[in-house]
Write an enzyme that holds these catalytic residues in place. Structure first.
Site, PDB file in Angstrom:
ATOM      1  N   HIS A 464       0.832  -1.213   0.000  1.00 21.57           N
ATOM      2  CA  HIS A 464       0.000   0.000   0.000  1.00 21.57           C
ATOM      3  C   HIS A 464       0.867   1.264   0.000  1.00 21.57           C
ATOM      4  CE1 HIS A 464      -3.500   2.539   1.172  1.00 21.57           C
ATOM      5  NE2 HIS A 464      -2.539   3.255   1.744  1.00 21.57           N
ATOM      6  N   GLU A 465       1.761   1.339   0.958  1.00 24.24           N
ATOM      7  CA  GLU A 465       2.567   2.557   1.071  1.00 24.24           C
ATOM      8  C   GLU A 465       3.447   2.741  -0.160  1.00 24.24           C
ATOM      9  OE1 GLU A 465       1.909   4.805   3.137  1.00 24.24           O
ATOM     10  OE2 GLU A 465       0.539   3.558   4.302  1.00 24.24           O
ATOM     11  N   HIS A 468       1.717   4.723  -2.784  1.00 20.50           N
ATOM     12  CA  HIS A 468       1.884   6.176  -2.621  1.00 20.50           C
ATOM     13  C   HIS A 468       3.256   6.604  -3.151  1.00 20.50           C
ATOM     14  CE1 HIS A 468      -1.730   6.843  -0.305  1.00 20.50           C
ATOM     15  NE2 HIS A 468      -1.360   6.066   0.687  1.00 20.50           N
ATOM     16  N   HIS A 471       3.255   6.944  -6.781  1.00 16.77           N
ATOM     17  CA  HIS A 471       2.517   8.151  -7.182  1.00 16.77           C
ATOM     18  C   HIS A 471       3.457   9.365  -7.157  1.00 16.77           C
ATOM     19  CE1 HIS A 471      -1.749  10.142  -6.697  1.00 16.77           C
ATOM     20  NE2 HIS A 471      -1.224  10.388  -7.862  1.00 16.77           N
TER      21      HIS A 471
HETATM   22 ZN   LIG Z   1      -2.528   5.271   2.245  1.00 20.21          ZN
END
Ligand SMILES: [Zn+2]
Length: 674
Positions: A464-465, A468, A471
């Site tokens: 998940h991290e 980011h 991104h």
């Molecule tokens: Zn998050």
């Protein structure tokens, strides 16, 4: 005294902050000079005798505040990831200064007059789409910050912003202190029966570090639920652990929450909004309070029904232990039993297959290679913010360098709870700056000499991290205002949630999930059973999440002047009124330690996770069914969505990838709510 290293751009590769030179004493003077420099830069814009142009006003504004940006990015990570008493003091001093600085900039009438003049003439300026959007977004930001208000109202706005900034810092520091203080101390290893020998050894070591030599300490995670609740077989220890977690911070932070909600309502009333939530969502992809309330209301009933079905399953197993009624501290423990008996899944048995180093390199990095062609080289000679943190250089498929990724994976007393991504250096097309991004996690440090073995949820958090991080790394915009993760809050969790899908993609899983001692792959069928068992937990997870979301929503839909006498009472009533009535499932965060909404910028924004998950589930389905090679899908997702940041309407980026507007069907199916 050596020169403050923030005063000049970093000479290091990718402008990596010069951590070897940075001392705690450097932050405050750098902030002060950074704010003064930016105000001087603004004055140069407004003092100009030239008529306003896009270049001499908007671009000049984008270029301003470089020193402030440098110090703020480093400080925000440092004060979260490895804080000290001195840094806490600096934060308490700086947050009202920053709020005042934001106001000085946005309430500058001469600056606003120039932006407004350009905004009125925007159709005739011949701007490219990103530049036009910059003008529109800046104009909106000034109006939303009070640029159109009269003098007295602006004065009150400044006071409210200063007080709220200070209260937010106090709230966070209270949470940190209360969480440390509420750690559970037990006298004997027997009381920790059910935990692995490694976890018990870690609790003993934790006790030693915290000055309870000879005892055992379970430190608390930021959420209501604590991971040990799934394993501790002594019911009274479970009860004590959960009670300590739920009672955290109430005395200090209950009244603070009431005060902050009231001040926020007053502030947005000045700006013409009926509630803080209405103000917040007006600038999000959701748009209106009704849109958010509608989605939440649609989810509550089926989620509660799901949770009740799960409770009935748990009760059957618990009856064998003489337990008549499942309490909150029993839920995780008997869920684990149901997983073991009904799904033949033992969460503890998975851990040896999820060794941190392998999950990172053969899982997370490997997936980024499959989808985007990236490769990673560790750069141990580069110094990060803490000795635990590791620096990797990221390369494109053709060998071109892209940026730096820093991973800081382990928990420590000086780090706040949870997991998050930070941008130490944001991508900027104006200056050619490339990104340096960072992930912080809280994986318990293994006993010395032992490998770090992750649980299923920790593996998910790592993916998940890193979503980011991608991104931020892929950002390819001209203006820093739009770079990377600078998208609306109800959109920003979408790319990170999408990245979680790689965790269970067969070709990725087969590559990383290997026994840390034998190298054996996961036993056949275990992952399928784990996913089926996850389906079983969706009732709990959705209710726990919705409860926190509805709590946030209740605090922030309050109109100006609403009276709240007691935070705990308010919380109970809000949940009952929303129909969240499963007493054995506490909200994921209770008011006194709900730092997302009282100190981390997610006020009236916690709904964003499920809002983003609509886009996420839809996109994952697209990846799985579009028939394209995965590398092609990855490339499209990168170019049309991740790279764009906020330089165009995010839902337009979504449509450019998936080919239509988002639909809720895949989310409802995933959460068992269809
Ligand atoms: Zn998050």
């Amino acid at each position: 005294m050596t020169e403050n290293p923030f005063f000049t751009p970093s000479p290091l590769v990718y402008q990596l902050p010069p951590y070897a030179e940075i001392r705690q004493e450097h932050y405050l003077p750098a902030y002060e000079r950074g704010m003064a420099e930016q105000l001087a830069e603004i004055a140069a814009i407004t003092d100009s005798r030239e008529a306003p142009t896009f270049e001499n006003t908007l671009v000049a504004l984008e270029r301003s505040g470089e020193l402030l940006r440098r110090v703020d990015a480093v400080f925000r990570n440092q004060s979260s990831s490895d804080t000290t008493d001195l840094l806490d003091e600096v934060e308490a001093k700086v947050s009202p200064l920053l709020a005042a600085h934001h106001d000085a900039l946005h309430l500058d009438q001469r600056l606003f007059a120039r932006i407004e003049a350009l905004y009125e003439a925007r159709a005739d300026l011949g701007l490219d789409p990103e530049s036009l959007r910059l003008l529109e977004r800046r104009y909106t930001a000034f109006v939303r910050s009070g640029a159109r208000l009269g003098g007295a109202e602006q004065e009150r706005l400044r006071e409210l912003n200063a007080e709220l900034a200070a209260l937010g810092t106090t709230f966070q520091q209270n949470v940190n202190a209360a969480t440390r203080a509420a750690a559970l101390v037990v006298d004997s290893a027997e009381e920790l029966a059910g935990l692995s020998s490694g976890a018990i050894a870690a609790a003993a070591e934790n006790a030693r570090v915290l000055g309870h030599e000879g005892k055992y300490v379970l430190s608390l995670k930021s959420t209501s639920g604590q991971p040990e609740l799934a394993q501790l077989s002594d019911r009274s220890v479970r009860e004590r652990l959960l009670a300590a977690s739920l009672a955290r911070g109430g005395e200090a932070n209950g009244p603070l929450a009431i005060r902050m909600a009231a001040l926020r309502a007053e502030r947005v009333a000045l700006l013409g909004y009926p509630s803080h939530a209405a103000y917040v969502v007006a600038d999000e992809t959701a748009g209106t309070v009704e849109a958010v309330s509608g989605l939440l209301a649609r989810l509550v009933e089926p989620a509660v029904a799901n949770a009740r079905r799960e409770a009935a399953e748990l009760a059957k197993v618990a009856a064998a232990d003489g337990i008549d009624e499942i309490a909150a501290h029993d839920w995780a423990y008997y869920s684990e039993k149901v997983r073991q008996t009904s799904y033949q899944v033992d969460a503890a048995a998975l851990r040896p297959y999820f060794e941190l180093e392998r999950v990172l390199k053969d899982g997370v990095f490997f997936a980024a290679g499959l989808a985007y062609g990236l490769t990673f080289t560790e750069r141990p000679e580069l110094t990060a913010h803490h000795p635990d943190a590791r620096v990797f250089e990221v390369f494109e498929e053709d060998g071109a360098s892209l940026g730096l990724f820093i991973g800081d994976f382990h928990a420590r007393a000086s780090k706040r709870g949870g997991a998050w991504m930070d941008e130490l250096v944001g991508q900027c097309g104006l200056t050619g700056r490339r990104p340096v991004v960072l992930n912080n996690l809280n994986i318990p440090r293994p006993a010395p000499g032992e490998p770090a073995l992750l649980g299923w949820d920790e593996v998910r958090t790592l993916f998940h991290e890193f979503g980011h991080a991608l991104h931020g790394l892929f950002s390819d915009v001209t203006y820093p205002l739009f770079a990377g993760t600078a998208v609306p809050r109800d959109f920003v969790e979408f790319p990170s949630q999408v990245n979680e899908m790689w965790m269970v993609r067969p070709e990725v899983l087969a590559n990383y999930a290997r026994h840390h001692e034998t190298g054996e792959p996961l036993p056949a069928g275990l992952v399928e059973r784990m996913r089926a068992a996850e389906g079983f937990g969706q009732g709990f997870r959705t209710v726990e999440y919705l409860a926190a979301t509805l709590l946030d929503w209740a605090w922030h839909t309050l109109p100006e002047g609403a009276e709240v006498a007691d935070a705990e009472e308010f919380e109970a009533r809000a949940l009952a009124e929303a129909g969240i009535v499963v007493p054995a499932i506490p909200p994921r965060y209770r008011t006194p330690y709900f730092q997302h909404i009282f100190s981390s910028g997610y006020s009236a924004g916690y709904y964003a996770y499920i809002w983003s998950e609509v886009l996420d589930a839809d996109t994952v389905q697209w990846f799985e069914t579009n028939g394209k090679p995965v590398r092609d899908s990855g490339e499209l997702f990168r170019r049309e969505l991740l790279a764009r940041g906020f330089s165009r309407d995010p839902l337009e980026s979504f449509r450019a990838v998936v080919g239509r507007a988002p639909e809720t069907g895949p989310l409802l199916a995933r959460r068992g709510l269809a």
